[in-house]
Design an enzyme around this catalytic site. Structure first.
Site, PDB file in Angstrom:
ATOM      1  CG  ASP A  50      -1.729  -1.150   1.664  1.00  0.00           C
ATOM      2  OD1 ASP A  50      -3.002  -0.374   1.413  1.00  0.00           O
ATOM      3  OD2 ASP A  50      -1.412  -2.417   1.676  1.00  0.00           O
ATOM      4  CB  THR A 121      -5.280  -3.760   2.050  1.00  0.00           C
ATOM      5  OG1 THR A 121      -4.694  -2.826   1.779  1.00  0.00           O
ATOM      6  CG2 THR A 121      -4.073  -4.413   3.209  1.00  0.00           C
TER       7      THR A 121
END
Length: 306
Positions: A50, A121
């Site tokens: 990320d 995620t």
């Protein structure tokens, strides 16, 4: 880069190239195994992928377009960005696009780019990599106009290469995919994997679906609408943010679909607006009656999102 192209065209073309590079970074981090997971909150994880993917996208766009606003999901970092992460190329297919007159000459100060460097995620950390997308949405004023959805783990059967990029500019065109209508005679709803509480269940039940697809990531859910695999995406929860929906909304609208909150209002993507999509999300595929879905959502569900 073709400086003669309109500002919106150049931002979108650069966003496509940056999203592709971010996808490569995401694959590299997972293959090396050093995810360095941080828990930001309940059902809200952050990984090395990320952070790195966001640095790539924001550094690449901000260097080329210093006067636009860019908002990323992850906290900004002052760390040096590796030179190989800085993308200066622009997608040639997007650069050739002809814009309608009202999008030809926009003020950079009216542009806000919303970046979700790794949508899905939780699924990424669980190995469900097909749910993962990179999202770059371009808003002009309040409105989501351009969107890039990159799938790092989409495998091209012909070449064996990984990565696919879908993009759209509302009112101008789209690319990277062929829109398909959902099957007739049945109703397929896609919704959340990780926020599936009683309110979400109540909303889904009210629509009498024949099938419910619970998947991760707003980008992935909207792709199911783009490809005719679902009729609607229903999310009766506050757990979604502007960077989750800006890009998918723009791409969906570019082919005639609709994305709003559960009251039928479009979210504002203007710089300075709140980040949370507090009134849920309803997205419908082209040809579906958005109003029908809105009318079936129970009042108690909507009131829960006030």
């Amino acid at each position: 880069m073709a400086q003669s192209a309109a500002l919106l065209t150049r931002i979108m073309a650069s966003s496509v190239s940056a999203a592709v590079q971010a996808g490569k970074i995401i694959r590299d981090v997972l293959s090396k195994g050093g995810l360095n997971i941080v828990e930001k909150g309940k059902n809200d994880l952050q990984t090395e992928a990320d952070r790195s993917a966001q640095k790539c996208i924001i550094a690449s766009l901000s260097r080329q377009f210093p006067n636009i606003t860019i908002i990323g999901e992850e906290e900004p970092s002052n760390c040096e960005v590796p030179s190989e992460w800085i993308v200066t190329e622009a997608d040639q297919e997007v650069l050739k696009l002809k814009l309608p007159a009202h999008l030809e000459d926009i003020n950079p100060k009216d542009v806000c780019v919303w970046v979700d460097p790794l949508d899905g995620t939780a699924e990424y950390t669980q190995g469900l990599v097909e749910h993962v997308t990179v999202l770059v949405g371009v808003a002009i004023g309040r409105t989501a106009i351009g969107g890039v959805i990159h799938q790092p783990y989409y495998k091209n059967d012909e070449s064996g290469m990984f990565g696919r990029t879908l993009w759209g500019i509302d009112g101008a065109g789209f690319g990277g995919f062929v829109p398909k209508p959902p099957p007739e005679g049945k109703r397929i709803i896609t919704t959340t994997r990780s926020h599936y509480d009683s309110v979400v269940q109540n909303a889904i039940k009210s629509l009498s679906p024949d099938e419910v697809m619970r998947v991760g990531g707003a980008g992935h859910k909207v792709i199911l609408l783009l490809e005719g695999k679902a009729h609607a995406y229903v999310f009766a929860s506050r757990g979604c943010k502007r960077w989750d929906t800006c890009a998918p909304e723009a791409v969906l609208h570019s082919i005639g679909g609709v994305l709003t909150d559960l009251y039928g209002e479009r979210y504002s993507y203007k710089a300075g607006t709140t980040y949370a999509n507090t009134r849920g999300v309803l997205a419908t595929a082209p040809g579906q009656s958005h109003q029908w879905y809105l009318s079936r959502i129970p009042d108690e569900v909507k009131q829960n999102l006030q």
